[in-house]
Design a protein around this motif. Sequence first.
Motif, PDB file in Angstrom:
ATOM      1  N   ILE A 164      -3.572  -6.703 -28.577  1.00 36.76           N
ATOM      2  CA  ILE A 164      -3.292  -7.351 -27.290  1.00 36.76           C
ATOM      3  C   ILE A 164      -2.195  -6.569 -26.578  1.00 36.76           C
ATOM      4  CG2 ILE A 164      -2.601  -9.489 -26.144  1.00 36.76           C
ATOM      5  CD1 ILE A 164      -5.195  -9.779 -27.645  1.00 36.76           C
ATOM      6  N   SER A 165      -2.329  -6.432 -25.262  1.00 36.07           N
ATOM      7  CA  SER A 165      -1.316  -5.718 -24.494  1.00 36.07           C
ATOM      8  C   SER A 165      -1.209  -6.314 -23.106  1.00 36.07           C
ATOM      9  CB  SER A 165      -1.661  -4.228 -24.405  1.00 36.07           C
ATOM     10  OG  SER A 165      -0.633  -3.522 -23.724  1.00 36.07           O
ATOM     11  N   SER A 166      -0.126  -6.009 -22.441  1.00 33.92           N
ATOM     12  CA  SER A 166       0.049  -6.354 -21.030  1.00 33.92           C
ATOM     13  C   SER A 166      -0.084  -5.076 -20.220  1.00 33.92           C
ATOM     14  CB  SER A 166       1.421  -6.984 -20.784  1.00 33.92           C
ATOM     15  OG  SER A 166       1.532  -8.208 -21.489  1.00 33.92           O
ATOM     16  N   VAL A 167      -0.915  -5.110 -19.205  1.00 32.15           N
ATOM     17  CA  VAL A 167      -1.122  -3.922 -18.379  1.00 32.15           C
ATOM     18  C   VAL A 167      -0.257  -4.015 -17.130  1.00 32.15           C
ATOM     19  CG1 VAL A 167      -3.415  -3.417 -19.265  1.00 32.15           C
ATOM     20  CG2 VAL A 167      -3.157  -5.005 -17.371  1.00 32.15           C
ATOM     21  N   ALA A 168      -0.462  -3.081 -16.214  1.00 32.19           N
ATOM     22  CA  ALA A 168       0.450  -2.920 -15.071  1.00 32.19           C
ATOM     23  C   ALA A 168       0.630  -4.195 -14.266  1.00 32.19           C
ATOM     24  CB  ALA A 168      -0.049  -1.782 -14.183  1.00 32.19           C
ATOM     25  N   ASP A 169      -0.451  -4.972 -14.086  1.00 32.46           N
ATOM     26  CA  ASP A 169      -0.315  -6.168 -13.251  1.00 32.46           C
ATOM     27  C   ASP A 169       0.198  -7.377 -14.039  1.00 32.46           C
ATOM     28  OD1 ASP A 169      -2.429  -6.818 -14.860  1.00 32.46           O
ATOM     29  OD2 ASP A 169      -3.867  -7.161 -13.241  1.00 32.46           O
ATOM     30  N   GLY A 170       0.553  -7.157 -15.297  1.00 27.70           N
ATOM     31  CA  GLY A 170       1.128  -8.232 -16.092  1.00 27.70           C
ATOM     32  C   GLY A 170       0.127  -9.092 -16.826  1.00 27.70           C
ATOM     33  N   SER A 171      -1.166  -8.849 -16.660  1.00 24.88           N
ATOM     34  CA  SER A 171      -2.172  -9.666 -17.331  1.00 24.88           C
ATOM     35  C   SER A 171      -2.304  -9.261 -18.800  1.00 24.88           C
ATOM     36  CB  SER A 171      -3.521  -9.535 -16.629  1.00 24.88           C
ATOM     37  OG  SER A 171      -3.951  -8.190 -16.613  1.00 24.88           O
ATOM     38  N   SER A 172      -2.732 -10.208 -19.627  1.00 30.92           N
ATOM     39  CA  SER A 172      -2.921  -9.939 -21.049  1.00 30.92           C
ATOM     40  C   SER A 172      -4.329  -9.419 -21.276  1.00 30.92           C
ATOM     41  CB  SER A 172      -2.688 -11.213 -21.860  1.00 30.92           C
ATOM     42  OG  SER A 172      -1.337 -11.608 -21.804  1.00 30.92           O
ATOM     43  N   CYS A 173      -4.425  -8.314 -21.988  1.00 30.71           N
ATOM     44  CA  CYS A 173      -5.711  -7.668 -22.238  1.00 30.71           C
ATOM     45  C   CYS A 173      -5.920  -7.460 -23.727  1.00 30.71           C
ATOM     46  CB  CYS A 173      -5.778  -6.318 -21.521  1.00 30.71           C
ATOM     47  SG  CYS A 173      -5.707  -6.428 -19.720  1.00 30.71           S
ATOM     48  N   VAL A 174      -7.158  -7.303 -24.102  1.00 28.48           N
ATOM     49  CA  VAL A 174      -7.518  -7.012 -25.482  1.00 28.48           C
ATOM     50  C   VAL A 174      -8.292  -5.694 -25.511  1.00 28.48           C
ATOM     51  CG1 VAL A 174      -9.667  -8.345 -25.348  1.00 28.48           C
ATOM     52  CG2 VAL A 174      -8.609  -7.908 -27.581  1.00 28.48           C
ATOM     53  N   TRP A 175      -8.077  -4.927 -26.564  1.00 27.49           N
ATOM     54  CA  TRP A 175      -8.779  -3.653 -26.692  1.00 27.49           C
ATOM     55  C   TRP A 175     -10.152  -3.896 -27.316  1.00 27.49           C
ATOM     56  CZ3 TRP A 175      -8.402   1.163 -24.976  1.00 27.49           C
ATOM     57  CH2 TRP A 175      -9.136   2.157 -25.587  1.00 27.49           C
ATOM     58  N   LEU A 176     -11.219  -3.450 -26.636  1.00 30.09           N
ATOM     59  CA  LEU A 176     -12.589  -3.623 -27.121  1.00 30.09           C
ATOM     60  C   LEU A 176     -13.305  -2.278 -27.165  1.00 30.09           C
ATOM     61  CD1 LEU A 176     -13.728  -6.802 -25.132  1.00 30.09           C
ATOM     62  CD2 LEU A 176     -12.866  -6.701 -27.472  1.00 30.09           C
ATOM     63  N   GLU A 177     -14.160  -2.130 -28.171  1.00 31.43           N
ATOM     64  CA  GLU A 177     -14.978  -0.930 -28.313  1.00 31.43           C
ATOM     65  C   GLU A 177     -16.431  -1.341 -28.509  1.00 31.43           C
ATOM     66  OE1 GLU A 177     -11.390   1.550 -30.575  1.00 31.43           O
ATOM     67  OE2 GLU A 177     -13.225   1.028 -31.672  1.00 31.43           O
ATOM     68  N   SER A 217     -13.523  -5.989 -31.161  1.00 23.75           N
ATOM     69  CA  SER A 217     -12.309  -5.371 -31.679  1.00 23.75           C
ATOM     70  C   SER A 217     -12.705  -4.423 -32.809  1.00 23.75           C
ATOM     71  CB  SER A 217     -11.355  -6.452 -32.215  1.00 23.75           C
ATOM     72  OG  SER A 217     -10.924  -7.310 -31.177  1.00 23.75           O
ATOM     73  N   PRO A 218     -11.925  -3.396 -33.064  1.00 20.83           N
ATOM     74  CA  PRO A 218     -12.262  -2.485 -34.164  1.00 20.83           C
ATOM     75  C   PRO A 218     -12.456  -3.238 -35.472  1.00 20.83           C
ATOM     76  CG  PRO A 218     -10.513  -1.538 -32.829  1.00 20.83           C
ATOM     77  CD  PRO A 218     -10.717  -2.941 -32.316  1.00 20.83           C
ATOM     78  N   VAL A 276      -9.606  -4.996 -21.751  1.00 18.10           N
ATOM     79  CA  VAL A 276     -10.339  -6.022 -21.015  1.00 18.10           C
ATOM     80  C   VAL A 276      -9.447  -7.248 -20.866  1.00 18.10           C
ATOM     81  CG1 VAL A 276     -12.365  -7.543 -21.000  1.00 18.10           C
ATOM     82  CG2 VAL A 276     -12.556  -5.196 -21.886  1.00 18.10           C
ATOM     83  N   ASP A 277      -9.317  -7.710 -19.633  1.00 15.95           N
ATOM     84  CA  ASP A 277      -8.495  -8.890 -19.366  1.00 15.95           C
ATOM     85  C   ASP A 277      -9.053 -10.091 -20.112  1.00 15.95           C
ATOM     86  OD1 ASP A 277      -7.141 -11.140 -18.107  1.00 15.95           O
ATOM     87  OD2 ASP A 277      -6.594  -9.751 -16.505  1.00 15.95           O
ATOM     88  N   LEU A 278      -8.189 -10.839 -20.766  1.00 17.71           N
ATOM     89  CA  LEU A 278      -8.616 -11.999 -21.548  1.00 17.71           C
ATOM     90  C   LEU A 278      -9.301 -13.062 -20.698  1.00 17.71           C
ATOM     91  CD1 LEU A 278      -5.622 -12.450 -24.031  1.00 17.71           C
ATOM     92  CD2 LEU A 278      -7.966 -11.821 -24.602  1.00 17.71           C
ATOM     93  N   ILE A 279      -9.024 -13.068 -19.391  1.00 20.07           N
ATOM     94  CA  ILE A 279      -9.661 -14.086 -18.545  1.00 20.07           C
ATOM     95  C   ILE A 279     -11.022 -13.620 -18.029  1.00 20.07           C
ATOM     96  CG2 ILE A 279      -7.426 -15.027 -17.842  1.00 20.07           C
ATOM     97  CD1 ILE A 279      -7.803 -13.654 -15.131  1.00 20.07           C
ATOM     98  N   ASP A 280     -11.418 -12.375 -18.348  1.00 20.51           N
ATOM     99  CA  ASP A 280     -12.697 -11.837 -17.868  1.00 20.51           C
ATOM    100  C   ASP A 280     -13.730 -11.688 -18.982  1.00 20.51           C
ATOM    101  OD1 ASP A 280     -11.734 -11.611 -15.276  1.00 20.51           O
ATOM    102  OD2 ASP A 280     -11.007  -9.559 -15.593  1.00 20.51           O
ATOM    103  N   LEU A 281     -13.496 -12.307 -20.109  1.00 20.34           N
ATOM    104  CA  LEU A 281     -14.364 -12.088 -21.266  1.00 20.34           C
ATOM    105  C   LEU A 281     -15.777 -12.593 -21.051  1.00 20.34           C
ATOM    106  CD1 LEU A 281     -11.917 -12.957 -24.184  1.00 20.34           C
ATOM    107  CD2 LEU A 281     -12.587 -10.689 -23.349  1.00 20.34           C
ATOM    108  N   ALA A 282     -15.972 -13.545 -20.128  1.00 21.50           N
ATOM    109  CA  ALA A 282     -17.314 -14.077 -19.882  1.00 21.50           C
ATOM    110  C   ALA A 282     -18.264 -13.005 -19.377  1.00 21.50           C
ATOM    111  CB  ALA A 282     -17.246 -15.231 -18.878  1.00 21.50           C
TER     112      ALA A 282
END
Length: 365
Positions: free
Chosen positions: A248-261, A275-276, A340-346
């Motif tokens: 999990i990370s915070s990107v430039a706009d402050g939103s929480s994101c998850v790394w997906l592959e 996730s890996p 990927v933003d956690l609020i955009d997972l849909a």
Amino acid sequence: MKPGEGAPGDFARRLIHWQREHGRSGLPWQATRDPYRVWLSEVMLQQTQVSTVLDYFPRFLARFPDVQALAGASSDEVMSLWSGLGYYSRARNLHRCAQIVAEQYGGVFPASAQALTTLPGIGASTAAAIAAFCHGEPVSILDGNVRRVLTRFTAFDGDVSQGAVQKTLHELAQSMLPKAPSAADMAAYTQGLMDLGATLCTRSKPACERCPMRSDCKGLAGGDPTRYPVKTRKLKRRHESWWLAVVISSVADGSSCVWLERRPDRGIWAGLYCSPVLADEAAALAMLSDCSGEPQHLEPFAHSLTHRELRLHPVVVRCDAPDAWATVRAAHCEEKGQWVDLIDLADWGLPAPLRTLLAGLAGSA
């Protein structure tokens, strides 16, 4: 029993009458002769409960109202809507089949069962359902429900796990079709077989006392209809432990994101974003060692697949240098990963257990 031996001649007539009086009639894919909708419902219903499909079917149609719309969609769009239905090869075949129908058949499905089986993901039973419901072709479906009904009614004791026996059973099913049926009768007969197996002739505790075929059912007469169908080849399940490296990370706009592959094109969760996945704890912790946060081990949980029982071990860690992480992962994974933003997972095709896990993390972010 061999085809044509001992099956009462009014089996089809009684089944058609029962279906019209007592069969299911309110399902959203019924009362249509649209091959696209019948095809979509048949693919979704493979190894999936009706109650689950009732949630997915209208959403899928709203996004892809016809075969051209589905053909023109991206694979990610299709996978995102399919996420949670499982058996993801069905979704990939569905998408490819739509593209072939749109490109080679002008958006019109072939009319015959034989021609339909040449399309990706359409087996004999699905082809028969489309041809029978939409075109009145006298051809029998032979899914799990129908095999159960016919083997019990005729006391068919061949081992249905064997290919030669399946061919004989198909011949038996064909011999029991209504004679010179109208399109309406063929649709009612086909639906009746499905309904009888789904509502009365169930895998365990069949409601024989309410079955319209009870007076001539050889399985019931033999004292134990549940011994049919005979299947000696048992499913072998493998047990595996997978470690999910959830970054999990915070990107430039402050939103929480998850790394997906993206997962490989073959194997479990093929083509989905995830996730890996690592084989053990040591490998997971080694991967996460470049992150600044302290790894948090969440409670492991089980996820059942057809041939495997997975034990999933999520390890969550925060990464304060998302760009550096992306560079490191790009050198280690064949498929490109992304934040990927956690609020955009849909909008992403994710395995169902990961979607549930990330939804919980999003709520606490």
